[in-house]
Design a protein around this motif. Sequence first.
Motif, PDB file in Angstrom:
ATOM      1  N   LEU A   1      40.124  48.871  29.248  1.00  0.00           N
ATOM      2  CA  LEU A   1      40.341  47.823  30.241  1.00  0.00           C
ATOM      3  C   LEU A   1      41.754  47.272  30.095  1.00  0.00           C
ATOM      4  O   LEU A   1      42.182  46.929  28.992  1.00  0.00           O
ATOM      5  N   GLN A   2      42.480  47.212  31.201  1.00  0.00           N
ATOM      6  CA  GLN A   2      43.811  46.629  31.173  1.00  0.00           C
ATOM      7  C   GLN A   2      43.949  45.654  32.344  1.00  0.00           C
ATOM      8  O   GLN A   2      43.609  45.988  33.476  1.00  0.00           O
ATOM      9  N   ILE A   3      44.412  44.443  32.033  1.00  0.00           N
ATOM     10  CA  ILE A   3      44.638  43.418  33.041  1.00  0.00           C
ATOM     11  C   ILE A   3      46.125  43.096  33.059  1.00  0.00           C
ATOM     12  O   ILE A   3      46.733  42.853  32.013  1.00  0.00           O
TER      13      ILE A   3
ATOM     14  N   SER B   1      36.767  39.703  41.887  1.00  0.00           N
ATOM     15  CA  SER B   1      35.995  39.339  40.709  1.00  0.00           C
ATOM     16  C   SER B   1      36.101  40.457  39.684  1.00  0.00           C
ATOM     17  O   SER B   1      36.344  41.614  40.025  1.00  0.00           O
ATOM     18  N   ILE B   2      35.944  40.088  38.440  1.00  0.00           N
ATOM     19  CA  ILE B   2      35.995  41.019  37.325  1.00  0.00           C
ATOM     20  C   ILE B   2      34.641  40.954  36.624  1.00  0.00           C
ATOM     21  O   ILE B   2      34.167  39.863  36.305  1.00  0.00           O
ATOM     22  N   GLY B   3      34.019  42.094  36.395  1.00  0.00           N
ATOM     23  CA  GLY B   3      32.754  42.153  35.661  1.00  0.00           C
ATOM     24  C   GLY B   3      33.021  42.506  34.209  1.00  0.00           C
ATOM     25  O   GLY B   3      33.718  43.474  33.925  1.00  0.00           O
ATOM     26  N   VAL B   4      32.468  41.720  33.292  1.00  0.00           N
ATOM     27  CA  VAL B   4      32.638  41.954  31.857  1.00  0.00           C
ATOM     28  C   VAL B   4      31.252  42.054  31.233  1.00  0.00           C
ATOM     29  O   VAL B   4      30.422  41.158  31.399  1.00  0.00           O
ATOM     30  N   GLU B   5      31.007  43.162  30.526  1.00  0.00           N
ATOM     31  CA  GLU B   5      29.714  43.338  29.875  1.00  0.00           C
ATOM     32  C   GLU B   5      29.684  42.567  28.563  1.00  0.00           C
ATOM     33  O   GLU B   5      30.636  42.629  27.772  1.00  0.00           O
ATOM     34  N   ILE B   6      28.588  41.837  28.331  1.00  0.00           N
ATOM     35  CA  ILE B   6      28.404  41.047  27.112  1.00  0.00           C
ATOM     36  C   ILE B   6      27.079  41.431  26.474  1.00  0.00           C
ATOM     37  O   ILE B   6      26.254  42.104  27.100  1.00  0.00           O
ATOM     38  N   ASP B   7      26.866  40.987  25.233  1.00  0.00           N
ATOM     39  CA  ASP B   7      25.639  41.322  24.507  1.00  0.00           C
ATOM     40  C   ASP B   7      24.614  40.200  24.484  1.00  0.00           C
ATOM     41  O   ASP B   7      23.432  40.457  24.493  1.00  0.00           O
TER      42      ASP B   7
ATOM     43  N   ILE C   1      31.890  32.718  36.016  1.00  0.00           N
ATOM     44  CA  ILE C   1      32.832  31.659  35.649  1.00  0.00           C
ATOM     45  C   ILE C   1      34.124  31.876  36.439  1.00  0.00           C
ATOM     46  O   ILE C   1      34.271  32.890  37.124  1.00  0.00           O
ATOM     47  N   LYS C   2      35.044  30.920  36.324  1.00  0.00           N
ATOM     48  CA  LYS C   2      36.371  31.041  36.944  1.00  0.00           C
ATOM     49  C   LYS C   2      37.426  31.032  35.842  1.00  0.00           C
ATOM     50  O   LYS C   2      37.324  30.282  34.875  1.00  0.00           O
ATOM     51  N   ASP C   3      38.460  31.860  36.020  1.00  0.00           N
ATOM     52  CA  ASP C   3      39.585  31.796  35.090  1.00  0.00           C
ATOM     53  C   ASP C   3      40.513  30.675  35.542  1.00  0.00           C
ATOM     54  O   ASP C   3      40.263  30.034  36.568  1.00  0.00           O
ATOM     55  N   PRO C   4      41.606  30.395  34.819  1.00  0.00           N
ATOM     56  CA  PRO C   4      42.491  29.284  35.203  1.00  0.00           C
ATOM     57  C   PRO C   4      43.146  29.444  36.573  1.00  0.00           C
ATOM     58  O   PRO C   4      43.694  28.485  37.112  1.00  0.00           O
ATOM     59  N   ASN C   5      43.092  30.649  37.154  1.00  0.00           N
ATOM     60  CA  ASN C   5      43.741  30.920  38.442  1.00  0.00           C
ATOM     61  C   ASN C   5      42.747  31.043  39.583  1.00  0.00           C
ATOM     62  O   ASN C   5      43.107  31.413  40.685  1.00  0.00           O
ATOM     63  N   GLY C   6      41.468  30.767  39.299  1.00  0.00           N
ATOM     64  CA  GLY C   6      40.448  30.830  40.329  1.00  0.00           C
ATOM     65  C   GLY C   6      39.796  32.188  40.506  1.00  0.00           C
ATOM     66  O   GLY C   6      38.982  32.377  41.402  1.00  0.00           O
ATOM     67  N   VAL C   7      40.121  33.152  39.623  1.00  0.00           N
ATOM     68  CA  VAL C   7      39.498  34.469  39.693  1.00  0.00           C
ATOM     69  C   VAL C   7      38.079  34.362  39.148  1.00  0.00           C
ATOM     70  O   VAL C   7      37.850  33.792  38.081  1.00  0.00           O
ATOM     71  N   THR C   8      37.119  34.932  39.869  1.00  0.00           N
ATOM     72  CA  THR C   8      35.730  34.930  39.443  1.00  0.00           C
ATOM     73  C   THR C   8      35.496  36.020  38.415  1.00  0.00           C
ATOM     74  O   THR C   8      35.904  37.167  38.603  1.00  0.00           O
ATOM     75  N   ILE C   9      34.829  35.659  37.326  1.00  0.00           N
ATOM     76  CA  ILE C   9      34.462  36.620  36.281  1.00  0.00           C
ATOM     77  C   ILE C   9      32.953  36.592  36.146  1.00  0.00           C
ATOM     78  O   ILE C   9      32.355  35.534  35.932  1.00  0.00           O
ATOM     79  N   GLN C  10      32.335  37.759  36.292  1.00  0.00           N
ATOM     80  CA  GLN C  10      30.887  37.883  36.120  1.00  0.00           C
ATOM     81  C   GLN C  10      30.640  38.427  34.723  1.00  0.00           C
ATOM     82  O   GLN C  10      31.133  39.506  34.366  1.00  0.00           O
ATOM     83  N   LEU C  11      29.884  37.693  33.917  1.00  0.00           N
ATOM     84  CA  LEU C  11      29.511  38.146  32.581  1.00  0.00           C
ATOM     85  C   LEU C  11      28.098  38.697  32.673  1.00  0.00           C
ATOM     86  O   LEU C  11      27.171  37.990  33.078  1.00  0.00           O
ATOM     87  N   VAL C  12      27.938  39.970  32.294  1.00  0.00           N
ATOM     88  CA  VAL C  12      26.700  40.714  32.528  1.00  0.00           C
ATOM     89  C   VAL C  12      26.132  41.228  31.217  1.00  0.00           C
ATOM     90  O   VAL C  12      26.831  41.868  30.421  1.00  0.00           O
ATOM     91  N   ASP C  13      24.853  40.959  30.995  1.00  0.00           N
ATOM     92  CA  ASP C  13      24.106  41.512  29.862  1.00  0.00           C
ATOM     93  C   ASP C  13      23.117  42.509  30.446  1.00  0.00           C
ATOM     94  O   ASP C  13      22.156  42.127  31.099  1.00  0.00           O
ATOM     95  N   LYS C  14      23.364  43.811  30.245  1.00  0.00           N
ATOM     96  CA  LYS C  14      22.546  44.849  30.856  1.00  0.00           C
ATOM     97  C   LYS C  14      21.272  45.141  30.083  1.00  0.00           C
ATOM     98  O   LYS C  14      20.453  45.935  30.526  1.00  0.00           O
ATOM     99  N   LYS C  15      21.090  44.518  28.926  1.00  0.00           N
ATOM    100  CA  LYS C  15      19.901  44.800  28.102  1.00  0.00           C
ATOM    101  C   LYS C  15      18.686  44.072  28.576  1.00  0.00           C
ATOM    102  O   LYS C  15      18.698  42.999  29.053  1.00  0.00           O
TER     103      LYS C  15
END
Length: 119
Positions: A47-49, A67-73, A105-119
Amino acid sequence: MNVCWITIQVNNMEQSVKFYTDLFDLKIANNFKVGPMELTFLQANNLQIELIYQPREDVINVNGGISIGVEIDDTNMWFDKLRKLNIQFNKDEVVQVDGMKYFFIKDPNGVTIQLVDKK
């Protein structure tokens, strides 16, 4: 085909770098200037931003609809951690669909970030 990077126009480079490096353990891969424009590339695994700061008043915020999707545990741990850090949530709830849990959530610039737990 592979995605090279995700570009985000930022209002404050320092604040944006801190947000992504602290929360998602991204590391600075590169940082340079092109004239007055500053670019910082953050990376973790594949992943590169790319963060771009342009110190001009006529720059339009183009982050709407992205929006950016980030997988979490651990959904509950992340939800509580971000709430304690006063991170802006789109909705103060965890959604569960088809065995997957997520929240936004929103980052400091208003970008939406979706945190996803696929388990």
